[in-house]
Design a protein around this motif. Structure first.
Motif, PDB file in Angstrom:
ATOM      1  N   VAL A 266     -32.499  51.256 -68.563  1.00 10.68           N
ATOM      2  CA  VAL A 266     -33.531  50.460 -67.818  1.00 10.68           C
ATOM      3  C   VAL A 266     -34.274  49.241 -68.388  1.00 10.68           C
ATOM      4  O   VAL A 266     -34.505  49.382 -69.930  1.00 10.68           O
ATOM      5  N   PRO A 267     -34.565  48.219 -68.153  1.00 12.82           N
ATOM      6  CA  PRO A 267     -35.274  47.215 -68.995  1.00 12.82           C
ATOM      7  C   PRO A 267     -36.615  47.873 -69.510  1.00 12.82           C
ATOM      8  O   PRO A 267     -37.225  48.640 -69.152  1.00 12.82           O
ATOM      9  N   THR A 339     -30.186  49.073 -64.811  1.00 16.91           N
ATOM     10  CA  THR A 339     -29.121  48.088 -65.578  1.00 16.91           C
ATOM     11  C   THR A 339     -27.761  48.825 -65.844  1.00 16.91           C
ATOM     12  O   THR A 339     -26.692  47.839 -65.721  1.00 16.91           O
ATOM     13  N   GLY A 340     -27.673  49.791 -66.216  1.00 15.82           N
ATOM     14  CA  GLY A 340     -26.582  50.557 -66.715  1.00 15.82           C
ATOM     15  C   GLY A 340     -26.864  51.979 -66.410  1.00 15.82           C
ATOM     16  O   GLY A 340     -27.904  52.722 -66.699  1.00 15.82           O
ATOM     17  N   TYR A 504     -26.590  44.919 -69.295  1.00 12.85           N
ATOM     18  CA  TYR A 504     -26.973  43.853 -68.341  1.00 12.85           C
ATOM     19  C   TYR A 504     -26.680  44.495 -66.961  1.00 12.85           C
ATOM     20  O   TYR A 504     -25.606  44.978 -66.597  1.00 12.85           O
ATOM     21  N   ALA A 505     -27.633  43.995 -65.984  1.00 12.87           N
ATOM     22  CA  ALA A 505     -27.534  44.395 -64.719  1.00 12.87           C
ATOM     23  C   ALA A 505     -25.974  44.177 -63.938  1.00 12.87           C
ATOM     24  O   ALA A 505     -25.704  44.906 -63.201  1.00 12.87           O
ATOM     25  N   HIS A 506     -25.357  42.909 -64.471  1.00  6.50           N
ATOM     26  CA  HIS A 506     -24.160  42.636 -63.901  1.00  6.50           C
ATOM     27  C   HIS A 506     -23.155  43.381 -64.531  1.00  6.50           C
ATOM     28  O   HIS A 506     -21.873  43.448 -64.081  1.00  6.50           O
ATOM     29  N   VAL A 545     -19.721  51.414 -60.290  1.00  2.39           N
ATOM     30  CA  VAL A 545     -20.682  51.485 -59.412  1.00  2.39           C
ATOM     31  C   VAL A 545     -20.601  52.352 -58.047  1.00  2.39           C
ATOM     32  O   VAL A 545     -21.472  52.833 -57.728  1.00  2.39           O
ATOM     33  N   GLU A 546     -19.456  52.252 -57.428  1.00  2.00           N
ATOM     34  CA  GLU A 546     -19.150  53.146 -56.241  1.00  2.00           C
ATOM     35  C   GLU A 546     -19.316  54.425 -56.579  1.00  2.00           C
ATOM     36  O   GLU A 546     -19.773  55.254 -55.796  1.00  2.00           O
TER      37      GLU A 546
END
Length: 579
Positions: A266-267, A339-340, A504-506, A545-546
């Motif tokens: 998390v950030p 984020t990860g 990174y969230a992406h 992610v899924e």
């Protein structure tokens, strides 16, 4: 071709072709299977004893457990409660060695807060444990513990609920980028003469009578098959230990049990704290570790009996971590803050207990068959001791006299000169036109090899600018990963040589195209290969992610395992190659 690409520690495409020829035409004293931290450590140990060493890894360096730890090079404070004094003493000695001599650029002191929640008995109990912890390993590189009132503890960590603690104890441990450390150990082994080759899968064993005399390998990229002859083979395959023992036709003297550990990222601004935090749970402990501009929070501890290459985190795992950390936070974390996420498998020795959290972290070395040694168990911090024990056991099969282990006196690449360069940060920055904070970032990743890394931008000043969607990293680092650090696929760069996939969230999706375009000329990719690499990475992220939305291991594993492999010629272990 840059002149420095001929150096032995440069693990690039040219080295790869040369390594295949060497592996398949010469006989080795020792052949190590596995490019995790123990395998790389074993290769370094053997090479610095003067032995002729080869190391093969089916996927990428640190692609298994050794890139998915809690990012701590620690003694294991909780093992004191389990009376594992020998393990803790050994690990703390290794922690001190790493910080002071072997890898000061990679292993860093880290301040921790231990929140106290019980009156009267807990403070003296925990203080005594931390006192032992501070003294057992001869720690000189970290300060001693400090007692804190509730107000003092909250000054260190204002993000904690006032009612969640009655006081605290400050102590120190360490943090490390495990994948970067493992790659550095591998490159140090290569520097001392080891032949290191990734994407090289063991698919069978060679035998002379009842003795193992080498292995059959298959190139995971091309499908080419060859034979590697060695006086002794050392199985350092971690959670794949049992598979390799079975492939050899032997049962082995121990079994390895995989325990899944999940972490979330998390950030940094989501938790207000100056220090790391260690929290007790009903099963184990939960670490909240500062990681650049992020926190890493974990871990879980559950049995895993599914795909060993791609352990999947579930929604239940993530909810477990959030629920426990939110018990003590003023501002609770939500799934949107993450984020990860990453999941790793601990290779524990099976049989000591029904509970994975109680399994011993001691390691075991055994002769599986004449000419074949296996090692398993242990913990990341004790890799050097494990490696030395494995090579010591292997030495009985080596004809020449084998010198004693000396790795406690062999700094890793980048360690020598690191402290001087820290004091010269401004000068280095001015020399290359890079901001000093960027130089500090590079020093903590490459140490005194920083000049080598930056030299890859000679005549290409654009490489000294950040990756567009991942500005913590310079473009030259991406190029260096492919040119010198054995990265062969986009995944290797985004997941292990950098940590873009979790920072990174992406998850690396937004910079996948740019990073692929940077490494394509280094690895000789055409347009079709570049497009394929990007598509494979996007499929990997989508599957992860899924899977993290699924309620249980089985459904999460099915989704994650469905994503295609970047190494297309990987095989399930097959016995028909054995001969």
């Amino acid at each position: 071709m840059l002149k420095h690409q001929t150096k032995t520690h440069i693990l690039g495409a040219e080295n790869r072709e040369r390594a295949w020829k060497t592996l398949t035409t010469q006989e080795f004293d020792v052949l190590v299977i596995g490019g995790g931290i123990v395998g790389c450590g074993a290769a370094l140990d053997a090479a610095t004893r003067g032995l002729k060493v080869g190391l093969v890894e089916a996927r990428d360096l640190a692609s298994g457990t050794s890139s998915r730890s809690s990012k701590m090079f620690h003694g294991g404070l909780r093992y004191l409660e389990q009376l594992e004094f020998g393990l803790v003493r050994e690990a703390l000695k290794e922690r001190e060695l790493a910080m002071s001599r072997l890898a000061p650029h990679l292993v860093k002191p880290l301040e921790f807060l231990f929140p106290l929640t019980k009156r009267y008995w807990q403070r003296p109990y925990v203080s005594a444990g931390i006192f032992l912890y501070d003294r057992m390993g001869g720690a000189k590189s970290v300060p001693a513990q400090k007692q804190l009132t509730r107000a003092g503890a909250l000054r260190m960590s204002p993000g904690l609920k006032r009612r969640s603690l009655i006081g605290g104890i400050r102590y120190f441990d360490t943090v490390v980028d495990d994948a970067r450390h493992t790659v550095t150990v591998a490159r140090t082994a290569a520097h001392y003469g080891a032949v290191v080759r990734t994407s090289t899968q063991v698919v069978g064993f060679l035998k002379e009578a009842d003795r193992v005399s080498g292995v059959v390998v298959r190139d995971s990229e091309t499908g080419a098959v060859g034979e590697v002859k060695a006086q002794v083979v050392v199985n350092c395959a971690g959670v794949w230990t049992d598979e390799l023992q079975s492939l050899s036709g032997q049962r082995g003297r121990f079994r390895v049990r995989a325990s899944k550990g999940v972490h979330i990222v998390v950030p940094r601004d989501r938790i207000v704290s100056e220090s790391a935090i260690i929290l007790r749970t009903e099963k184990s402990v939960l670490f909240v570790i500062p990681w650049g501009r992020h926190w890493i929070i974990g871990t879980t501890d559950t049995d895993w009996n599914l795909d060993l290459a791609h352990p999947a985190a579930t929604r239940a795992d993530i909810d477990y971590i959030l629920a426990h950390v939110n018990k003590v936070l003023v501002a609770p974390l939500t799934p949107d803050d993450i984020t990860g996420v990453y999941a790793g498998l601990r290779p524990l020795l099976a049989g000591e207990s029904d509970s994975t959290s109680k399994l011993s972290r001691e390691h075991a070395v055994a002769q599986v068959a004449p000419g074949l040694i296996s090692i398993a168990g242990g913990k990341y911090t004790t890799y050097r001791v494990m490696a030395a024990d494995a090579i010591e056991a292997a030495s009985q099969f080596i004809v020449a006299r084998v010198a004693p282990s000396i790795t406690e006196r062999v700094p890793l690449l980048g360690a020598d000169g690191y402290h001087a360069l820290v004091n010269q940060t401004d000068h280095v920055g001015a020399e290359y036109g890079v901001h000093p904070y960027r130089v500090r970032h590079l020093l903590d990743r490459y140490g005194s090899m920083v000049h080598e890394v930056l030299s890859f931008a000679d005549g290409k000043p654009e490489l000294l600018s950040p990756v567009d969607a991942a500005p913590d990293y310079l473009k030259v680092e991406v190029v260096y990963a492919a040119a010198a650090e054995a990265a062969m696929h986009l995944e290797d760069v985004l997941v292990r040589r950098t940590r873009i996939s979790i920072e990174y969230a992406h998850r690396g999706v937004d910079c996948a195209q740019q990073v692929a375009e940077l490494i394509a000329p280094v690895l000789g990719w055409d347009e079709a290969t570049l497009d394929r690499e990007v598509a494979l990475y996007l499929a990997r992220v989508s599957a992860e992610v899924e899977s993290q939305r699924q309620p249980d291991d089985e459904s999460a594993d099915a989704l994650r395992a469905a994503a295609p492999e970047s190494r297309t010629r990987l095989l399930e272990p097959v016995t028909d190659f054995a001969r």
